[in-house]
Design an enzyme around this catalytic site. Structure first.
Site, PDB file in Angstrom:
ATOM      1  N   GLU A 105      -3.307 -58.050 -73.560  1.00  0.00           N
ATOM      2  CA  GLU A 105      -2.592 -59.328 -73.676  1.00  0.00           C
ATOM      3  C   GLU A 105      -3.532 -60.464 -74.073  1.00  0.00           C
ATOM      4  O   GLU A 105      -3.496 -61.560 -73.524  1.00  0.00           O
ATOM      5  CB  GLU A 105      -1.845 -59.642 -72.375  1.00  0.00           C
ATOM      6  CG  GLU A 105      -0.814 -58.573 -72.030  1.00  0.00           C
ATOM      7  CD  GLU A 105       0.048 -58.872 -70.803  1.00  0.00           C
ATOM      8  OE1 GLU A 105      -0.409 -59.634 -69.938  1.00  0.00           O
ATOM      9  OE2 GLU A 105       1.153 -58.327 -70.720  1.00  0.00           O
TER      10      GLU A 105
ATOM     11  N   ASP B   7       5.570 -52.311 -66.212  1.00  0.00           N
ATOM     12  CA  ASP B   7       5.101 -53.581 -65.678  1.00  0.00           C
ATOM     13  C   ASP B   7       5.932 -54.037 -64.482  1.00  0.00           C
ATOM     14  O   ASP B   7       6.654 -55.032 -64.577  1.00  0.00           O
ATOM     15  CB  ASP B   7       5.163 -54.636 -66.804  1.00  0.00           C
ATOM     16  CG  ASP B   7       4.305 -55.846 -66.489  1.00  0.00           C
ATOM     17  OD1 ASP B   7       3.610 -55.813 -65.464  1.00  0.00           O
ATOM     18  OD2 ASP B   7       4.342 -56.813 -67.258  1.00  0.00           O
TER      19      ASP B   7
ATOM     20  N   GLU C 237       7.608 -61.030 -59.512  1.00  0.00           N
ATOM     21  CA  GLU C 237       7.849 -61.460 -60.891  1.00  0.00           C
ATOM     22  C   GLU C 237       9.184 -60.948 -61.432  1.00  0.00           C
ATOM     23  O   GLU C 237       9.957 -61.713 -62.009  1.00  0.00           O
ATOM     24  CB  GLU C 237       6.695 -60.968 -61.769  1.00  0.00           C
ATOM     25  CG  GLU C 237       6.874 -61.317 -63.236  1.00  0.00           C
ATOM     26  CD  GLU C 237       5.688 -60.884 -64.094  1.00  0.00           C
ATOM     27  OE1 GLU C 237       4.703 -60.360 -63.543  1.00  0.00           O
ATOM     28  OE2 GLU C 237       5.760 -61.083 -65.323  1.00  0.00           O
TER      29      GLU C 237
END
Ligand code: GCV
Length: 654
Positions: free
Chosen positions: A275, A354, A382
């Site tokens: 990323e 993820d 998240e």
């Protein structure tokens, strides 16, 4: 000398260590034997409890008989302890000081139970040596991610206005809470290392040293996320090539300085080639070359480098159907098995994607017998409600830790480290949603014993935090909350379907056909990603038998992962007997109903939960219900329109 117990700042919640939790110890006559910082911590804890509840404590020898003996025989920091009770006396014997601290908190959990009847000697030791919380905290507020990346609990506990906080008393309180659930290390900055954070390694190491000092009395070692490009960013070199002599020298010198400031420093954490973070690929080197560079610098001091396996292409072209984000970690790292240094630990997310609400266990775990592995979980929610939704993750983590890649121990037993991305921050309740404290606590206890029953851990947390009165209600609210969340969000393992960027709330096509990956491939006929070997991306073949075979065929694939592994027609019949489309409709109605029920149960606990906590959770439930209804309506109407198949029960699908 007893070390004073850290003082809870005004208005901050004591979480699972309210004063009442120490009553059983505080009413006893206690003898403590041993010396060193952690023994002084134990002494301070017992002395404070005695001052409150009328008992007494002496050090080293007692003229009178005692009810409780806390005895450390060695002088190392070993973590095991033995508990027994005979002839009216409870004894904790630890071979090292750290074990004594764990023994004390074990007694806190047992309460009066520790002082009843007889108890045969039983030795407790952690199954996993490294039990870490990684804080994704930025020192300076980041323009997009804020102070804490994916943080839902206010600001950072450590950093404010670009520096370590001046008053670190709250960090001491935090250290105490972490020690009481079994955690022994923290990483104090984000794995995405921005310019200010990079400097913590060198010119700002003094700030890190102050934080390490606050953690030390509770046996918690400090780790630091570092940038792979640090030799360029901080050292002015023109390369960060891991095989370059100057680069090696730079890391050696920087690491020597770190240990001069923090002698018990734990080690480095690195997100490389991921990323946008720099890494060894830029120099044509492997990730083993990268990790071993830092491992060599840390080795003389006993430090560890944790190297993240979260490496994938986040600039994908969805038309290239051979690229599969799920495959990436295995494809990158399995060929490197056996090449990592002895003090390098590869840190692997528990699923291949993820931290979605449902993923298979990463095939990397179990496929690298020659490499030390740590498993990374995400306590910060998240993708699981962002601490606005009650979602206790204990059962999900426990399932992953008990998973057995064929021919090996369960994942929990294979691990050299268990890591969670922290969900704690400067919020007075620590975790935004007061019930999210249960995730932090459960992670610590599972890290100590990955085979433990998560419901028993939940009960311990409830007992310590709430006392007996509301226990049944709180358990009813939390025990099934992960599965409830799964029901009203993305179905059958497809994951994502969240709003891009911030990842809260539904957006069925939010990430579909985006450079980050493609997740459901829904069209008029069917849904799911074909990851079989026969016709798909081949991901299922990354598992050993029997899992490769189990996942290869829709006939044997477990329902809850069906759409992760297969693209099937809406009319495909699940093992449950329902069609996929009817399952989607039904679970979305059920999920909302379950949130309504949980909210009612919580509402009925008003008399037995303190008013502030009750009000905060009530407010969060209002948002959870609103959001769950939004999920239900978006998902159901999307799939009604795509498939054209009506609900067999005739409900309105919007
Ligand atoms: C710290 C996901 C999150 C990122 C996080 C990343 C990681 O992509 O959305 O915020 O970055 O995981 O684990 O490194």
């Amino acid at each position: 000398m007893p070390l004073p117990v850290p003082v809870l700042p005004d208005g901050v919640d004591p979480a699972w260590l309210p004063p009442a939790a120490f009553e059983a110890i505080g009413r006893r006559r206690t003898l403590i034997r041993g010396s060193g910082l952690l023994v002084d911590t134990v002494h301070g804890e017992v002395a404070e409890a005695c001052a409150r509840f009328g008992g007494s404590v002496v050090r080293d020898a007692s003229p009178e008989p005692c009810d409780l003996v806390l005895d450390v025989s060695g002088t190392d920091d070993g973590e095991a302890f033995t508990l027994k009770r005979a002839e009216g006396r409870t004894t904790v014997t630890a071979s090292g000081r750290h074990g004594l601290l764990h023994g004390l908190f074990h007694l806190v959990r047992l309460g009066e139970e520790a002082f009843r009847g007889e108890r045969a000697a039983h030795t407790h030791r952690p199954a996993v040596a490294l039990r870490v919380l990684d804080h994704w905290d930025n020192v300076a507020v980041h323009p997009v991610m804020g102070q804490v990346e994916r943080g839902y609990s206010g600001g950072s506990l450590f950093w404010r206005d670009g520096r370590a906080r001046g008053d670190l008393e709250r960090v001491r309180v935090y250290a105490r809470l972490l020690a009481a659930c079994g955690i022994n290390a923290v990483t104090v900055n984000n794995v995405n290392v921005h310019a200010t954070e990079a400097r913590l390694l060198t010119e700002r190491i003094g700030d890190v040293a102050r934080i390490a000092e606050a953690f030390r009395p509770y046996g918690i070692r400090t780790h630091l996320s570092v940038s792979f490009a640090a030799p360029i960013l901080l050292g002015g070199l023109d390369t960060a090539d891991p095989l370059d002599h100057g680069v090696r020298r730079w890391w050696e010198r920087a690491t020597a300085e770190v240990y001069a400031a923090i002698p018990d420093f734990g080690g480095y954490l690195v997100k490389a080639d991921s990323e946008g973070q720099p890494g060894p690929f830029a120099y044509g080197r492997s990730h083993a070359d990268g990790a071993n560079l830092l491992a060599a610098a840390l080795a003389p001091y006993g430090g560890t480098v944790r190297w993240r396996a979260f490496v994938y292409d986040h600039r994908q072209d969805w038309r290239d159907r051979s690229t599969d984000r799920a495959r990436a970690a295995y494809d990158h790292f399995v060929p490197l098995d056996g090449e990592f240094a002895a003090n390098a630990v590869l840190q692997v997310k528990h699923g291949p994607m993820d931290f979605q609400v449902r993923e298979p266990v990463s095939p990397l775990l179990g496929a690298m017998p020659g490499t030390r592995l740590a498993v990374e979980m995400q306590a910060t929610q998240e993708y699981t409600g962002q601490q606005r939704h009650a979602c206790w993750l204990g059962p999900m983590w426990s399932e992953a830790l008990r998973f057995r890649p064929e021919g090996t121990d369960p994942v929990g037993g294979l691990s050299d480290g268990l890591v969670a991305v922290s969900n704690a921050g400067a919020d007075p309740f620590w975790t935004g949603h007061p019930l999210a404290q249960s995730n932090l606590y459960t992670f610590g206890r599972l890290a100590w014993d990955p085979g433990a029953d998560p419901l028993a851990i939940l009960d311990d947390w409830i007992g310590l935090t709430f006392g007996p009165d509301p226990a049944e209600g709180v358990r009813a609210v939390l025990a099934g909350s992960w599965r409830t969340y799964e029901k009203y969000t993305a179905p059958l393992g497809v994951g994502f379907m969240v709003q891009p960027g911030h990842h809260y709330g539904p957006s069925v096509d939010g990430y579909e056909y985006s450079p980050w990956g493609t997740y459901h491939f829904a069209d008029r006929d069917g849904i799911g990603v074909d990851r079989s070997v026969a016709t798909g991306t081949g991901y299922a073949g990354q598992y050993a038998k029997p899992w490769a075979e189990v996942y290869e065929s829709p006939a044997s694939c477990p329902d809850e992962l069906l759409l992760f592994f297969h693209h099937v027609p809406y009319g495909h019949v699940l093992h449950s007997g329902k069609t996929v489309i009817q399952h989607i409709y039904d679970t979305h109605f059920e999920g909302v109903e379950e949130v309504e029920e949980a909210r009612e149960v919580w509402g009925s606990l008003g008399q037995s939960v303190d008013p502030e906590r009750h009000a905060r959770v009530t407010e969060r439930f209002a948002e959870q219900l609103r959001c769950a209804r939004e999920w239900r309506d978006q998902i159901n109407s999307y799939f009604l329109r795509k498939s054209g198949v009506p609900d067999e029960r005739g409900r309105a699908l919007y």
